[in-house]
Design a protein around this motif. Sequence first.
Motif, short mmCIF file in Angstrom:
data_model
loop_
_atom_site.label_atom_id
_atom_site.label_comp_id
_atom_site.label_asym_id
_atom_site.label_seq_id
_atom_site.Cartn_x
_atom_site.Cartn_y
_atom_site.Cartn_z
N ARG A 56 10.76 5.24 14.98
CA ARG A 56 9.64 4.34 15.30
C ARG A 56 8.52 5.07 16.05
N SER A 57 8.90 5.94 16.98
CA SER A 57 7.87 6.71 17.71
C SER A 57 7.10 7.62 16.75
N HIS A 154 3.58 9.42 25.68
CA HIS A 154 4.56 9.54 24.59
C HIS A 154 4.41 8.34 23.65
N SER A 156 6.54 6.54 22.27
CA SER A 156 7.47 5.44 22.56
C SER A 156 6.87 4.51 23.63
N TYR A 157 6.04 5.08 24.51
CA TYR A 157 5.36 4.26 25.53
C TYR A 157 4.34 3.35 24.85
N LEU A 159 4.66 2.19 21.87
CA LEU A 159 5.41 1.12 21.20
C LEU A 159 5.63 -0.06 22.15
N ARG A 160 5.81 0.27 23.43
CA ARG A 160 6.02 -0.79 24.43
C ARG A 160 4.71 -1.37 24.93
#
Length: 194
Positions: A56-57, A154, A156-157, A159-160
């Motif tokens: 996902r990232s 990043h 992934s950050y 994504l949040r």
Amino acid sequence: MKTQSSSQELDCHACGIDSQATKVVVSRGNPLSRLMIVGEAPGALEEEVGLPFVGRSGKVLDKLLEEIGLNPAKDVYICNAVKCRPPKNRRPSKTELRVAAPWLEQQIKLVDPWIIVLAGSTAVEAVLGDKKPISSLRGIWLDWNKRCVLPIFHPSYLLRNPSRIKGKPFSLTLEDLLQVRNKLYEFQKVLCHP
Ligand code: URA
């Protein structure tokens, strides 16, 4: 542990992660590119596939690159600070970062990037040894070993924190990557077509 491809065979047990990891994840993209992106460590999907940032990232990263007009397969070389997946996807320890450092050093030497983008605080710690929060470092160009280095959030950050409102992490990262693209084009203009 050994990688899938014999041309990339590694036999490294130095940090101990390999006792649980099943595959070494080295890189994807173009090793001839002068733009390198360094992340943290492979996750579950990356380990399964054997390539960095395919989960996902990675989708977020590819989308951002495409939005600024870069082709993730042709215009960048993507790798991680640590090549094996830490158990339960935890953040790599200081020792694991130190032990994996020679592999990253070799990648930097071989690819010889003009620009290195450090995605997230672990990549910053691995390359620069700086443990400051990424929010205080992102978007600030650094001169490191005669290379231009830019820390970014990043993926992934993002994504949040998916809001694209100006001033929020997503749009700040897009701005950072636009700077990266512009610098890459400047270098190409000056160094490849003087
Ligand atoms: N996060 C990373 O930092 N690297 C990957 O390869 C995947 C997720």
